[in-house]
Every structure is written in C-alpha cells, then in structure tokens.
Design a protein around this motif. Sequence first.
Motif, PDB file in Angstrom:
ATOM      1  N   PHE A  14      33.873  13.582  23.182  1.00 21.55           N
ATOM      2  CA  PHE A  14      34.506  14.316  24.284  1.00 21.55           C
ATOM      3  C   PHE A  14      34.664  15.786  23.934  1.00 21.55           C
ATOM      4  CE2 PHE A  14      38.567  16.012  25.882  1.00 21.55           C
ATOM      5  CZ  PHE A  14      38.261  16.090  27.230  1.00 21.55           C
ATOM      6  N   GLN A  15      35.145  16.058  22.746  1.00 20.82           N
ATOM      7  CA  GLN A  15      35.351  17.444  22.335  1.00 20.82           C
ATOM      8  C   GLN A  15      34.030  18.198  22.293  1.00 20.82           C
ATOM      9  OE1 GLN A  15      37.703  17.882  18.808  1.00 20.82           O
ATOM     10  NE2 GLN A  15      37.940  20.076  19.122  1.00 20.82           N
ATOM     11  N   LYS A  16      32.982  17.573  21.788  1.00 17.61           N
ATOM     12  CA  LYS A  16      31.672  18.227  21.741  1.00 17.61           C
ATOM     13  C   LYS A  16      31.180  18.572  23.135  1.00 17.61           C
ATOM     14  CE  LYS A  16      29.841  15.289  18.492  1.00 17.61           C
ATOM     15  NZ  LYS A  16      28.724  14.532  17.952  1.00 17.61           N
ATOM     16  N   ARG A  17      31.322  17.633  24.053  1.00 14.74           N
ATOM     17  CA  ARG A  17      30.785  17.820  25.404  1.00 14.74           C
ATOM     18  C   ARG A  17      31.655  18.700  26.286  1.00 14.74           C
ATOM     19  NH1 ARG A  17      26.900  13.814  27.241  1.00 14.74           N
ATOM     20  NH2 ARG A  17      26.429  12.456  25.496  1.00 14.74           N
ATOM     21  N   ASN A  60      51.209  14.781  22.210  1.00 13.46           N
ATOM     22  CA  ASN A  60      51.553  14.306  20.868  1.00 13.46           C
ATOM     23  C   ASN A  60      52.918  13.624  20.865  1.00 13.46           C
ATOM     24  OD1 ASN A  60      49.147  15.250  19.811  1.00 13.46           O
ATOM     25  ND2 ASN A  60      50.039  17.143  19.036  1.00 13.46           N
ATOM     26  N   GLU A  61      53.864  14.200  21.600  1.00  7.03           N
ATOM     27  CA  GLU A  61      55.199  13.609  21.688  1.00  7.03           C
ATOM     28  C   GLU A  61      55.161  12.293  22.465  1.00  7.03           C
ATOM     29  OE1 GLU A  61      59.248  14.712  24.011  1.00  7.03           O
ATOM     30  OE2 GLU A  61      58.427  16.309  22.749  1.00  7.03           O
ATOM     31  N   LYS A  62      54.418  12.276  23.555  1.00 10.08           N
ATOM     32  CA  LYS A  62      54.361  11.098  24.431  1.00 10.08           C
ATOM     33  C   LYS A  62      53.589   9.941  23.799  1.00 10.08           C
ATOM     34  CE  LYS A  62      55.516  10.066  28.707  1.00 10.08           C
ATOM     35  NZ  LYS A  62      56.893  10.012  29.093  1.00 10.08           N
ATOM     36  N   PHE A  63      52.439  10.244  23.175  1.00  9.07           N
ATOM     37  CA  PHE A  63      51.558   9.202  22.654  1.00  9.07           C
ATOM     38  C   PHE A  63      51.773   8.897  21.176  1.00  9.07           C
ATOM     39  CE2 PHE A  63      48.357  10.978  25.956  1.00  9.07           C
ATOM     40  CZ  PHE A  63      48.989  10.293  26.984  1.00  9.07           C
ATOM     41  N   GLY A  64      52.484   9.768  20.482  1.00  6.12           N
ATOM     42  CA  GLY A  64      52.747   9.547  19.064  1.00  6.12           C
ATOM     43  C   GLY A  64      51.763  10.285  18.171  1.00  6.12           C
ATOM     44  N   PRO A  65      52.125  10.448  16.902  1.00 10.96           N
ATOM     45  CA  PRO A  65      51.253  11.168  15.965  1.00 10.96           C
ATOM     46  C   PRO A  65      49.933  10.428  15.762  1.00 10.96           C
ATOM     47  CG  PRO A  65      53.109  10.159  14.816  1.00 10.96           C
ATOM     48  CD  PRO A  65      53.333   9.939  16.276  1.00 10.96           C
ATOM     49  N   GLY A  66      48.862  11.195  15.672  1.00 11.56           N
ATOM     50  CA  GLY A  66      47.547  10.622  15.415  1.00 11.56           C
ATOM     51  C   GLY A  66      47.008   9.759  16.548  1.00 11.56           C
ATOM     52  N   TRP A  67      47.432  10.023  17.775  1.00 10.11           N
ATOM     53  CA  TRP A  67      47.063   9.166  18.906  1.00 10.11           C
ATOM     54  C   TRP A  67      45.564   9.127  19.192  1.00 10.11           C
ATOM     55  CZ3 TRP A  67      45.045  11.360  23.407  1.00 10.11           C
ATOM     56  CH2 TRP A  67      45.217  12.750  23.557  1.00 10.11           C
ATOM     57  N   LYS A  68      44.841  10.121  18.772  1.00  6.10           N
ATOM     58  CA  LYS A  68      43.391  10.125  19.007  1.00  6.10           C
ATOM     59  C   LYS A  68      42.627   9.323  17.947  1.00  6.10           C
ATOM     60  CE  LYS A  68      43.124  14.548  21.404  1.00  6.10           C
ATOM     61  NZ  LYS A  68      42.583  15.909  21.345  1.00  6.10           N
ATOM     62  N   GLU A  69      43.275   8.962  16.851  1.00  6.38           N
ATOM     63  CA  GLU A  69      42.606   8.268  15.741  1.00  6.38           C
ATOM     64  C   GLU A  69      42.051   6.906  16.149  1.00  6.38           C
ATOM     65  OE1 GLU A  69      41.679   9.416  12.701  1.00  6.38           O
ATOM     66  OE2 GLU A  69      42.337  11.300  13.596  1.00  6.38           O
ATOM     67  N   LYS A  70      42.768   6.182  17.003  1.00  5.76           N
ATOM     68  CA  LYS A  70      42.324   4.843  17.416  1.00  5.76           C
ATOM     69  C   LYS A  70      40.952   4.892  18.100  1.00  5.76           C
ATOM     70  CE  LYS A  70      43.454   1.071  20.494  1.00  5.76           C
ATOM     71  NZ  LYS A  70      43.968   0.905  21.832  1.00  5.76           N
ATOM     72  N   ASP A  71      40.722   5.934  18.866  1.00 10.26           N
ATOM     73  CA  ASP A  71      39.466   6.097  19.608  1.00 10.26           C
ATOM     74  C   ASP A  71      38.757   7.362  19.133  1.00 10.26           C
ATOM     75  OD1 ASP A  71      39.813   3.860  21.595  1.00 10.26           O
ATOM     76  OD2 ASP A  71      41.646   5.015  21.986  1.00 10.26           O
ATOM     77  N   ASP A  92      35.858   8.142  17.813  1.00 10.32           N
ATOM     78  CA  ASP A  92      34.498   8.445  18.268  1.00 10.32           C
ATOM     79  C   ASP A  92      34.499   9.006  19.691  1.00 10.32           C
ATOM     80  OD1 ASP A  92      33.491   7.598  15.845  1.00 10.32           O
ATOM     81  OD2 ASP A  92      32.931   5.605  16.578  1.00 10.32           O
ATOM     82  N   PHE A  93      35.306   8.417  20.560  1.00  6.96           N
ATOM     83  CA  PHE A  93      35.406   8.917  21.932  1.00  6.96           C
ATOM     84  C   PHE A  93      35.850  10.373  21.941  1.00  6.96           C
ATOM     85  CE2 PHE A  93      37.985  10.035  25.607  1.00  6.96           C
ATOM     86  CZ  PHE A  93      37.127   9.739  26.658  1.00  6.96           C
TER      87      PHE A  93
END
Length: 185
Positions: free
Chosen positions: A160-163, A142-153, A155-156
């Motif tokens: 990923f979390q499901k699998r 979170n610190e390295k990539f910034g807040p909400g870094w997973k929002e851009k992708d 669906d991925f």
Amino acid sequence: MSEKKSFLDGKKILAVDDEQDVLETIVDALETAHVDKASDFKTAAEKIEENRYDLAILDIMGVDGLTLLEQTVDKGIPTVMLTAHAMNVETLMTSIKKGAISFLPKEKLADLDIILEDMLKAMHDGEPTWKILFDELEGFFNEKFGPGWKEKDKDFWLEFQKRSYVSKGMQSRFMHDQKVLSRGI
C-alpha cells in the motif's frame, strides 16, 4: 486583497449517514459546497446513479457504505469513508481495497472541512490523499488500533505504501522516463 479560494467552493458533495445530526454537521462544516444528503442505502444508491458528484462521504455502518463505495468508485466519484462503530483495521483495509480516497473517524468531524480541503488540494496537485490522511491522523490511528497495528498485515501495508504514497503525477512522469523504464521499473 482577495480571499484564497477553497477547493470545497461550489463542489457537489453527497453525504450519506443514518444519523441526521451527523448529516447536519457535515452540511455546516462544508458551507461553501453544495451538499446533497441521504440517510439510507436506497436513497443514496439512487442519488449516486442519477447525479454527478465531485466527492462522496459515506458512513460505513447503518447505510452499508462499503457497498455504496463500489457504486461511487464505478461512477468515478472520489469517496471518503466515515465511521465511528466500524473504526478498525479490517474496515480501513477494506475501504482501501475497494477504492476509497480516505477513511475518517467521526471524532474528527470538527476538522472535516480542513481535512477535505487538504485532500482535494492533493488530488488537484496529483498528490496521494492517503499520505495526507496518515500524516494528519497517524497518532489517532496508533491510539485507536494500538502500537504496531500494521505489523499483523505487514505485506499489505508495505505494498500500500509503495503504491499510494507515490503521487499520480510522479507515477506518470516515471512511466515516460526512459531511464526508469530501461531499468524495468
């Protein structure tokens, strides 16, 4: 009283990095394992082809670790990606897609033995290694990539979390549970 056996004890591990000090740090951190080192792509590729390893630790930059990852996955070698310069969301996602079991920043080398111990235990117990990584390093990412870094992708990451967060043991049980199968899951 007997000392608790480590999951690293006696494991044959391939460490690949173009920086000798990083290789020496890995060897020191994994003192109970047998660490085979390579500092370039060609040597690493030959070692992967000629030897059997319990685990591989591959630097992404300098030795073309993502290509080596394809070889280790083909050989059934659980592989951890290690990076400093390629610490970004895209490389993390590529590592996941290509079959790595983890993605570690070089800044965490001091904790390498603890992180790998947890991952090897999880693999042994049929638990998901990525969940352990994100549980332990979520704040770092979170610190390295910034807040909400997973929002851009989004669906991925949802897929990923499901699998990946459902352990193989649970997946296997679900595949044999008629109540689950009858629901088309």
